[in-house]
Write an enzyme that holds these catalytic residues in place. Structure first.
Site, PDB file in Angstrom:
ATOM      1  N   LYS A 134       0.844  -1.199   0.000  1.00 40.22           N
ATOM      2  CA  LYS A 134       0.000   0.000   0.000  1.00 40.22           C
ATOM      3  C   LYS A 134       0.879   1.248   0.000  1.00 40.22           C
ATOM      4  CE  LYS A 134      -4.372   1.301   2.187  1.00 40.22           C
ATOM      5  NZ  LYS A 134      -5.121   1.520   0.961  1.00 40.22           N
ATOM      6  N   GLU A 146      -8.510  -5.074  -9.974  1.00 40.39           N
ATOM      7  CA  GLU A 146      -9.219  -4.469  -8.841  1.00 40.39           C
ATOM      8  C   GLU A 146      -9.600  -3.032  -9.169  1.00 40.39           C
ATOM      9  OE1 GLU A 146      -6.980  -3.985  -5.187  1.00 40.39           O
ATOM     10  OE2 GLU A 146      -5.124  -3.744  -6.293  1.00 40.39           O
TER      11      GLU A 146
END
Ligand code: PLP
Ligand code: COI
Length: 333
Positions: A177, A213
């Site tokens: 992330k 995604e």
């Protein structure tokens, strides 16, 4: 605190700061200001040496506060730090920083029953000055919180569109992330929004044939033969929400969970689809447009029945109205 609408930043009482200097962590402190100064040559500013996390605190009916799967966020944060050559904060220290920040800002938790939460944003930045390419030697771990409502206000399934751009490279940093993934994806999001879509759906960066995604959430579909189907790829962020949904889908709804390829031109077996993540929770997807052609899911008028049940189970556990048999919840007060 009153009901909160939308996903915006509201300044709170305090931010948590902890510095890594001379090879070790100094003690953390809560500070009132949400601004600070760093070197103009901080690698976080030039070379994107930065990573973050996203989780939420939930006000329970009894006034206590729940945190959801915080150790998983702490561990994913360590992976992101390792990938960007930043020091790995021990799991207990991550939890301590988050708890301290939430408790100091308890007044900002939206009321029980409103679906509002206190969004928690831990981050790490490389701040020790450096001109040549390389890692900083000084870092800041920061925890910020903000009361939030729904990320997408309209409960109706959203329309998404694929992009010719990628959010991550096949063996890049998609599985951690880091801010760079997001910096590279907002252009595609902007194009999608200008074309009238609410979000962008990224395809696998190698072949552009499989669903990867959404820009800030994982994707799942429920098939006509009742399977929970979600993509598996080295460039997807391993969503903690998706991990929980896979467990709930299997244990509570009796669905078979399949992690594998979902081809963008073969979606007829899927009846309901959704984006899932901390910020987006479960956001139903009504249609996907790819190269000018739109595929509309059966459940496109309102959230599908399985997604609705998953949402009730997940939020019930998060807010403490449903018992947590998995050890996902940490209660603080
Ligand atoms: N994928 C991306 C790219 C995200 O930014 C997020 C949000 O954190 C997710 C998936 C969902 O992950 P999680 O459920 O851990 O919040
Ligand atoms: C989260 O769900 O926590 C996120 O990080 C989403 C954010 C990029 C808006």
């Amino acid at each position: 605190m009153k009901k909160v609408v939308g996903f915006g930043y509201h300044k709170t009482n305090a931010v948590y700061m902890r510095r890594f200097k001379n090879g070790k962590w100094e003690s953390g402190k809560l500070v009132k200001e949400d601004q600070f100064s760093i070197s103009v040559m901080a690698p976080a500013l030039h070379y994107g040496q930065q990573c973050f996390e996203g989780l939420k605190a939930y006000l329970r009916k009894d006034g206590k506060v729940n945190l959801f799967r915080i150790s998983d966020n702490a561990r994913r944060f360590q992976s992101s730090c390792e990938r960007l050559l930043m020091p790995q904060l021990p799991v207990e220290d991550f939890i301590e920083g988050v708890k301290a920040t939430v408790l100091e800002n308890k007044d900002f938790l939206p009321p029980y029953g409103t679906e509002g939460t206190l969004y928690i944003r831990p981050l790490m930045i490389g701040v020790g000055p450096k001109l040549g390419l390389g890692a900083a030697d000084e870092f800041l771990f920061i925890v910020i919180v903000s009361p939030v409502g729904a990320y997408i206000g309209d409960p109706k399934p959203i329309k998404v569109v694929t992009s010719e751009y990628d959010r991550a490279a096949p063996f890049g940093t998609g599985d951690v992330k880091v801010g760079g993934n997001y910096a590279g994806s907002v252009f595609a999001l902007e194009i999608a929004k200008k074309e009238g879509f609410q979000d962008v759906l990224f395809l696998d960066p190698k072949t552009h044939t499989k669903i990867e995604e959404v820009g800030a959430a994982n994707f799942y579909g429920i098939t006509f033969d009742n399977k929970y189907l979600t993509p598996k790829s080295p460039s997807i962020l391993n969503s903690i929400t998706n991990r929980a949904l896979k467990t709930l889908a299997k244990d509570k709804l009796g669905l078979e969970v399949i992690e594998g390829d979902i081809y963008i031109d073969k979606m007829e077996h899927i009846k309901e689809a959704a984006a899932c993540g901390t910020a987006l929770l479960i956001t139903p997807i009504g249609s996907i447009t790819h190269l000018g052609k739109t595929f509309t899911f059966t459940d496109h008028e309102k959230i599908g029945p399985y997604s609705q049940q998953l949402k009730e189970l997940l939020t019930g556990i998060q807010f403490g109205s449903i018992a947590d048999p998995y050890g996902w919840i940490t209660t603080i007060n």
